[in-house]
Write an enzyme that holds these catalytic residues in place. Structure first.
Site, PDB file in Angstrom:
ATOM      1  N   LYS A 185       2.193   1.987  10.467  1.00  0.00           N
ATOM      2  CA  LYS A 185       1.267   0.952   9.990  1.00  0.00           C
ATOM      3  C   LYS A 185      -0.084   1.197  10.626  1.00  0.00           C
ATOM      4  CE  LYS A 185       1.423  -2.756   7.326  1.00  0.00           C
ATOM      5  NZ  LYS A 185       2.306  -2.949   6.162  1.00  0.00           N
TER       6      LYS A 185
HETATM    7  P1  NAD Z   1      -3.816  -8.959  -0.394  1.00  0.00           P
HETATM    8  O1  NAD Z   1      -4.953  -8.815   0.556  1.00  0.00           O
HETATM    9  O2  NAD Z   1      -3.908  -8.305  -1.727  1.00  0.00           O
HETATM   10  O3  NAD Z   1      -3.502 -10.517  -0.643  1.00  0.00           O
HETATM   11  C1  NAD Z   1      -3.325 -11.426   0.380  1.00  0.00           C
HETATM   12  C2  NAD Z   1      -3.431 -12.826  -0.191  1.00  0.00           C
HETATM   13  O4  NAD Z   1      -3.198 -13.769   0.857  1.00  0.00           O
HETATM   14  C3  NAD Z   1      -4.805 -13.151  -0.753  1.00  0.00           C
HETATM   15  O5  NAD Z   1      -4.654 -14.038  -1.845  1.00  0.00           O
HETATM   16  C4  NAD Z   1      -5.500 -13.845   0.407  1.00  0.00           C
HETATM   17  O6  NAD Z   1      -6.556 -14.709  -0.010  1.00  0.00           O
HETATM   18  C5  NAD Z   1      -4.336 -14.622   0.991  1.00  0.00           C
HETATM   19  N1  NAD Z   1      -4.485 -14.946   2.414  1.00  0.00           N
HETATM   20  C6  NAD Z   1      -4.970 -14.169   3.406  1.00  0.00           C
HETATM   21  N2  NAD Z   1      -4.954 -14.827   4.569  1.00  0.00           N
HETATM   22  C7  NAD Z   1      -4.446 -16.048   4.297  1.00  0.00           C
HETATM   23  C8  NAD Z   1      -4.168 -17.200   5.080  1.00  0.00           C
HETATM   24  N3  NAD Z   1      -4.462 -17.237   6.386  1.00  0.00           N
HETATM   25  N4  NAD Z   1      -3.596 -18.279   4.463  1.00  0.00           N
HETATM   26  C9  NAD Z   1      -3.315 -18.234   3.150  1.00  0.00           C
HETATM   27  N5  NAD Z   1      -3.571 -17.190   2.355  1.00  0.00           N
HETATM   28  C10 NAD Z   1      -4.122 -16.118   2.927  1.00  0.00           C
HETATM   29  O7  NAD Z   1      -2.536  -8.467   0.396  1.00  0.00           O
HETATM   30  P2  NAD Z   1      -1.129  -8.028  -0.213  1.00  0.00           P
HETATM   31  O8  NAD Z   1      -1.107  -6.552  -0.343  1.00  0.00           O
HETATM   32  O9  NAD Z   1      -0.788  -8.883  -1.372  1.00  0.00           O
HETATM   33  O10 NAD Z   1      -0.158  -8.355   1.015  1.00  0.00           O
HETATM   34  C11 NAD Z   1       0.367  -9.654   1.231  1.00  0.00           C
HETATM   35  C12 NAD Z   1       1.559  -9.545   2.173  1.00  0.00           C
HETATM   36  O11 NAD Z   1       2.546  -8.687   1.577  1.00  0.00           O
HETATM   37  C13 NAD Z   1       1.268  -8.933   3.536  1.00  0.00           C
HETATM   38  O12 NAD Z   1       2.114  -9.521   4.492  1.00  0.00           O
HETATM   39  C14 NAD Z   1       1.643  -7.475   3.349  1.00  0.00           C
HETATM   40  O13 NAD Z   1       1.929  -6.816   4.560  1.00  0.00           O
HETATM   41  C15 NAD Z   1       2.864  -7.630   2.476  1.00  0.00           C
HETATM   42  N6  NAD Z   1       3.232  -6.449   1.704  1.00  0.00           N
HETATM   43  C16 NAD Z   1       2.351  -5.875   0.836  1.00  0.00           C
HETATM   44  C17 NAD Z   1       2.755  -4.778   0.095  1.00  0.00           C
HETATM   45  C18 NAD Z   1       1.858  -4.152  -0.935  1.00  0.00           C
HETATM   46  O14 NAD Z   1       2.341  -3.268  -1.663  1.00  0.00           O
HETATM   47  N7  NAD Z   1       0.607  -4.558  -1.081  1.00  0.00           N
HETATM   48  C19 NAD Z   1       4.041  -4.243   0.271  1.00  0.00           C
HETATM   49  C20 NAD Z   1       4.926  -4.860   1.163  1.00  0.00           C
HETATM   50  C21 NAD Z   1       4.499  -5.965   1.875  1.00  0.00           C
END
Ligand code: NAD
Length: 437
Positions: free
Chosen positions: A121
């Site tokens: 990561k």
């Molecule tokens: P992203 O940046 O595209 O979206 C994050 C979302 O959460 C946004 O809508 C943002 O406004 C919101 N957010 C951020 N901080 C916040 C807070 N304090 N309170 C409420 N909302 C908040 O990120 P993502 O890629 O969708 O990732 C989201 C989660 O999923 C993370 O934990 C990430 O590690 C996990 N994840 C992502 C992937 C991927 O393929 N993108 C894969 C596995 C896990």
């Protein structure tokens, strides 16, 4: 059932790694799985500390001519099964301990779904919403150059995470390729299709989150703990980003009523269900959900406690803890985000009959299709969207069934069961390879 506190006597590694709640929870969960499965403690101890980490300064010139220096990290937790794999996060809360915990989750996730990959990561401690496109590009390129000795298609392959997307991966790939003198698409995944990305990668995590909801409903119906079909159920999605927006849409197109979704600034709620296609259009135009017509405003905290059947926490870690877990009304939770529920809150939910599909299973769709992208890139032979999705569905179903079987065998929670499956695979590989020197 074994409780979290029973495992507390185990050593929680002190020092730089364990300063974040996410890391402390990850070690607690690992101890719990180790105790239930009765694993060799030497192997377990080895899994509690990352293999290596790099902390770098990322100085860039801002648009106003000033110079700012950001902190960057890349952590490789375990590479016994193959090259490290894991996203790059741009977020103001990023720190070494959190990145290390997320790298540990990646080791477990890759092992759980049977990928020949280890866990990594990375991240930069920055709020990307405050940066221009040029500043984001400068950070991405300088960060890539600083960690270049660690990454590569056979060593460590980053992907997008919170605050980064395909454009950031394109800049990373270009920076790495410029340094090598030739094009190296395999250095990152989650790239735009035009430069070697995979069809279906963008939707893969959110799709997987909903696949496991379908499997969980099927299983709960068999166990007599759930009656409704998905099309008659209600859901709430926390976080409307790359994972949450797709999960909300996948639920919506299956006829499930999505009552509320949220972003960093707050949530929107309609008791009759939101038109997710219209919400996505509004988000694309306004960059935030606030002001979406025909819905009431709710805070992120209120949203987590809304009356609904299914909850998808898909924003960030640590949003459900013992402080607010009693507000949660959902009976089925699919963890889209990494580590959204603390260990003790997870235990509380399970003891109160809530079925929780853990992060390393629920959101594994992203790394599965990242792996497909890596394989397609290495072969320079690309698959159709349909082929990607069929393979994704099949890998996730196998993993879900394996975890459910382990849960029944050990009479433990789904998170513990998922970790048992992961640790079994990694520990066997570690024992075969032996301890160097
Ligand atoms: P992203 O940046 O595209 O979206 C994050 C979302 O959460 C946004 O809508 C943002 O406004 C919101 N957010 C951020 N901080 C916040 C807070 N304090 N309170 C409420 N909302 C908040 O990120 P993502 O890629 O969708 O990732 C989201 C989660 O999923 C993370 O934990 C990430 O590690 C996990 N994840 C992502 C992937 C991927 O393929 N993108 C894969 C596995 C896990």
């Amino acid at each position: 059932m074994l409780r979290c506190e029973d495992t507390m006597a185990h050593s929680l590694n002190s020092g730089i790694w364990s300063t974040s709640p996410l890391y402390q929870n990850a070690v607690k969960d690992l101890d719990m799985a180790g105790k239930v499965m009765g694993i060799d403690p030497n192997v377990l101890e080895r899994l509690k500390i990352p293999k290596r980490a790099m902390c770098v300064a990322v100085p860039i010139r801002m648009d106003d001519g000033s110079v700012r220096v950001f902190e960057g990290y890349r952590v490789q937790h375990n590479m016994t099964l193959g090259p490290a794999k894991g996203g790059i996060r741009f977020h103001p809360e990023v720190n070494l301990s959190e990145v290390s915990a997320l790298a540990m989750l990646m080791t477990m996730k890759c092992a759980l779904v049977g990928l020949p990959l280890g866990g990594g990561k990375g991240g930069v401690r920055v709020d990307p919403r405050q940066l221009s496109r040029a500043e984001q590009q400068a950070i991405t390129r300088r960060y890539t150059m600083e960690i270049i000795s660690m990454i590569g298609p056979e060593k460590d392959v980053p992907a997008p995470d919170v605050g980064t997307d395909g454009q950031h991966m394109a800049w990373m790939m270009d920076t790495y390729s410029m340094a090598k003198g030739y094009s190296v698409p395999g250095v990152v995944t989650g790239k735009p299709i035009e430069i070697g990305g995979s069809l279906g990668r963008g939707e893969s995590t959110g799709r997987g989150v909903v696949f496991v909801i379908e499997h969980a409903i099927e299983l709960m119906k068999k166990r007599g703990t759930w009656k409704k079909d998905l099309k008659d159920a209600t859901a709430v999605v926390h976080g409307f980003g790359k994972v949450g927006a797709v999960a909300a849409n996948e639920l919506y197109i299956r006829g499930c009523k999505v009552l509320a979704v949220s972003d960093f600034y707050g949530g929107i709620y309609n008791k009759n269900g939101l038109d997710i296609a219209a919400v996505q259009k509004y988000m694309d135009q306004n960059r935030k959900l606030e002001g979406f017509p025909g819905a009431d405003a709710v805070t992120n905290e209120e949203l987590l406690g809304l009356q609904c059947d299914i909850l998808v926490p898909a924003a960030i870690d640590g949003v459900i803890t013992m402080d607010n877990v009693k507000n949660v009304k959902a009976k089925l939770i699919s963890e889209g985000a990494n580590g959204p529920i603390s260990s003790d809150a997870q235990q509380y939910l399970e003891e109160h009959g809530v079925f929780v599909v853990p992060d390393i299973l629920a959101n594994a769709g992203g790394v599965i299709v990242s792996y497909f992208e890596w394989v397609q890139g290495l072969q320079s032979f690309f698959w159709s969207d349909d082929e990607v999705n069929k393979r994704l569905a099949s890998v996730m179903k196998d993993a879900f069934d394996r975890v459910a079987a382990i849960q029944e065998k050990y009479k433990c929670g789904m998170k513990t069961a998922a970790l048992i499956s992961s640790v079994e695979r990694v520990s066997k590989a570690m024992l075969y390879r032996g301890l160097f020197p």
